[in-house]
Structures are given as C-alpha cells and as structure tokens.
Motif scaffolding. Structure first.
Motif, short mmCIF file in Angstrom:
data_model
loop_
_atom_site.label_atom_id
_atom_site.label_comp_id
_atom_site.label_asym_id
_atom_site.label_seq_id
_atom_site.Cartn_x
_atom_site.Cartn_y
_atom_site.Cartn_z
N LEU A 26 5.80 9.16 1.40
CA LEU A 26 4.87 9.34 2.03
C LEU A 26 3.54 10.37 1.51
CD1 LEU A 26 7.38 11.29 -0.68
CD2 LEU A 26 7.91 11.58 1.54
N THR A 27 3.31 8.64 1.48
CA THR A 27 1.80 8.39 1.41
C THR A 27 1.47 9.08 2.38
OG1 THR A 27 1.67 6.37 0.25
CG2 THR A 27 -0.05 6.73 0.69
N SER A 28 1.33 8.22 3.25
CA SER A 28 0.12 9.42 4.53
C SER A 28 0.80 8.88 6.04
CB SER A 28 -0.89 8.52 4.87
OG SER A 28 -1.20 7.04 5.05
N HIS A 29 0.62 9.68 7.10
CA HIS A 29 0.93 9.35 8.57
C HIS A 29 0.94 7.89 8.66
CE1 HIS A 29 2.06 13.55 8.94
NE2 HIS A 29 0.63 13.72 8.63
N ILE A 30 -0.43 7.96 8.86
CA ILE A 30 -0.64 5.84 8.86
C ILE A 30 0.35 4.43 8.53
CG2 ILE A 30 -2.35 4.19 9.10
CD1 ILE A 30 -4.63 6.14 9.64
N VAL A 31 0.22 5.10 6.92
CA VAL A 31 1.07 4.40 6.19
C VAL A 31 2.49 4.41 6.61
CG1 VAL A 31 1.87 3.80 3.46
CG2 VAL A 31 -0.72 4.23 4.32
N ARG A 32 3.04 5.72 7.06
CA ARG A 32 4.74 5.75 6.79
C ARG A 32 5.09 5.47 8.43
NH1 ARG A 32 8.45 9.91 6.41
NH2 ARG A 32 9.74 10.42 8.51
N ARG A 33 3.68 4.65 9.19
CA ARG A 33 4.61 4.77 11.04
C ARG A 33 4.16 3.16 10.30
NH1 ARG A 33 0.47 8.27 13.05
NH2 ARG A 33 -1.45 5.78 12.43
N ILE A 34 2.94 2.47 9.52
CA ILE A 34 3.62 1.14 8.88
C ILE A 34 4.74 0.78 8.26
CG2 ILE A 34 1.91 -1.08 7.95
CD1 ILE A 34 -0.60 0.61 8.50
N ALA A 35 5.21 1.22 7.24
CA ALA A 35 6.80 1.20 6.65
C ALA A 35 7.10 1.52 7.11
CB ALA A 35 6.13 2.24 5.07
N THR A 36 7.60 2.27 8.19
CA THR A 36 8.41 2.62 8.71
C THR A 36 9.26 1.40 10.00
OG1 THR A 36 8.74 5.17 9.17
CG2 THR A 36 9.83 3.97 10.68
N PRO A 69 15.13 8.07 11.24
CA PRO A 69 14.05 8.78 11.79
C PRO A 69 13.99 8.60 13.05
CG PRO A 69 13.64 8.62 9.56
CD PRO A 69 15.12 7.29 9.84
N LYS A 70 13.19 9.54 14.21
CA LYS A 70 13.38 9.18 15.80
C LYS A 70 12.16 7.38 15.62
CE LYS A 70 16.36 11.20 18.44
NZ LYS A 70 16.63 10.84 19.27
N GLU A 71 11.64 7.66 14.37
CA GLU A 71 10.41 7.21 15.13
C GLU A 71 11.52 5.56 14.17
OE1 GLU A 71 9.32 9.31 11.07
OE2 GLU A 71 9.86 9.12 12.84
N ALA A 72 11.76 5.48 13.82
CA ALA A 72 13.09 4.31 12.94
C ALA A 72 13.61 3.15 14.31
CB ALA A 72 13.48 4.43 11.54
N LEU A 73 14.01 3.97 15.34
CA LEU A 73 15.53 3.48 16.31
C LEU A 73 14.36 2.22 16.93
CD1 LEU A 73 16.68 6.79 17.28
CD2 LEU A 73 17.73 5.06 16.05
N PRO A 74 12.71 2.65 17.58
CA PRO A 74 12.38 1.92 17.69
C PRO A 74 12.10 0.29 17.25
CG PRO A 74 11.70 3.67 18.82
CD PRO A 74 11.97 4.06 17.52
N HIS A 75 12.24 0.13 16.27
CA HIS A 75 12.24 -0.89 14.91
C HIS A 75 13.52 -1.46 14.87
CE1 HIS A 75 8.33 -0.07 14.59
NE2 HIS A 75 8.09 1.56 14.67
N LEU A 76 14.09 -1.26 14.35
CA LEU A 76 16.46 -1.79 13.78
C LEU A 76 15.78 -3.42 15.08
CD1 LEU A 76 18.50 1.05 14.76
CD2 LEU A 76 17.48 0.01 12.56
#
Length: 226
Positions: free
Chosen positions: A5-15, A55-62
């Motif tokens: 929940l920090t920011s969009h950029i951090v969310r992408r990295i954390a995901t 989340p949709k953005e998480a699926l490519p990282h599995l």
C-alpha cells in the motif's frame, strides 16, 4: 501486507519479489485425509480459486506452485465426472493466466489404495496416473514439472519420470533441472503443523486428529493437537 500500500512503484516491486520468491502449496482435495475439505459450490477448485484471487499483476511472477492430492483414491477420482471437469477447467485456467515458461509446477500425489496394490501391473499404474494428468499433458511450454508419488508406491520413481516427460517433453530430465530426491513433507499422517489456509481464508490446519477406536471421546486430552 502494508508494503503493498506504500505506492504504485513499491507495489510493483513488492509484487514481483513476493510472488517470484515464494512457493505456493495448494491442497486440491483437503488438508486432512480423514476428513476431506468440503468446498462450497462457489469454491469447488482450490487451484482455480487461487488463480482468480491473485491480482492480475501477480500472475506473471508466479514461479513455484505445488499441487497436492492428499489421501487420493485415483480410481474414485476418475469416476467422479464433476471432479474431473473441475480439474480440467482449473488446468485450462492455469494455462491461460500463468507464465508457464517461468513456472515450476510440482504434483504431489499421496494416494490411499493404488500405490501399494501388487495386483496392478506397472502399465496399469501408469495408465491411471496418465488419465489424471491428461489436462496437463495438453498444455505446452511449462518450464519444470516435478512429480512425487507416495514413498512406498510400486514403480513410483519410474512412473514419476514417465509422467514428467509426458508433460514437458521426451528429453526432459527433472533431476537435472533441480528436482530433489525427496520432497520434504509438510504433514505427518495428514496433519500439517504449520498454519494452512484454504482459498477462502479459512484455516484448514492444524486440526485435531480423529479419535482412535480404543480411545474415549471424552478424553481430557480432547482438542489437543498431535
């Protein structure tokens, strides 16, 4: 977790870090072999529910997913049209939504009856497992596929090797691609000592063991975990 929940950029990295760095273990027919997890009509497939809940953005990282059939009766499973259909739909969803060229998929089958039946030939054992794996055999491009059968299963290692090649390709060598000799079990006699949650968020384990026939249900130890 708050970091998402920090920011969009951090969310992408954390995901990317969270979903690529963790192994996700799914119990397809329950955590307790004596009291199988009864899914509601809206939660029939833990695998499908898991994919849809991410989340949709998480699926490519599995990167690592373990599919566990605990206490499976393979012949009963194959005779249940609803279960087979749900299994096929879940694998189709996996094929469509997950980045298979980056995925290591582990199939862990801990069956009750088939594995130690000396009346069945190697070909009969293999045929039953191949029928279960048909939806996986139809997909293409998966990076790694590891199969673990019950440790005492007849022909277990030979059949696991054949099943792995049937999904990935005839030249595939699972051991050369990182498959361990034995996968460390997360349960003992069907009971996991780490908290395990179902796709709907309910805690499935630990659960109290079923009472033994010679023990009174009014035992003062009732409710204690092994």
């Amino acid at each position: 977790m708050s970091i998402f929940l920090t920011s969009h950029i951090v969310r992408r990295i954390a995901t990317a870090l969270f979903y690529s760095g963790n192994k996700f273990v799914l119990f397809l027919n329950g955590i307790d072999k004596w009291r199988p997890y009864q899914c509601s009509t809206s939660l029939r497939s833990p695998l499908a529910q898991f994919i849809k809940a991410l989340p949709k953005e998480a699926l490519p990282h599995l990167r690592r997913v373990v599919l566990t059939f605990l206490g499976l009766d393979p012949e009963e499973f194959l005779q249940d049209e609803r279960k087979v259909t749900e299994w096929e739909k879940a694998i189709d969803l996996l094929d469509r939504e997950v980045n298979l060229p980056k995925l290591t998929l582990v199939l862990d089958i801990d069956e009750w009856y088939l594995g130690q039946d000396p009346a069945l030939s190697k070909a009969q054992h293999l045929d039953i497992y191949m029928r279960i794996l048909q939806p996986l055999i139809r997909i293409r491009g998966i990076r790694n596929f590891f199969v673990f059968l019950k440790p005492r299963a007849l022909y277990g290692r030979e059949i696991a090797c054949i099943l792995e090649k049937s999904v990935v390709g005839p030249e595939y060598d699972a051991v050369a691609n990182g498959k361990p000799e034995e996968r460390r079990r997360r349960w003992n006699d069907g009971y996991c000592y780490e908290p395990v949650f179902g796709p709907d968020g309910r805690m499935l384990s630990p659960t109290p063991p079923p009472p033994k026939p010679w023990e009174s249900s009014s035992s003062e130890d009732e409710g204690q975990y092994w």
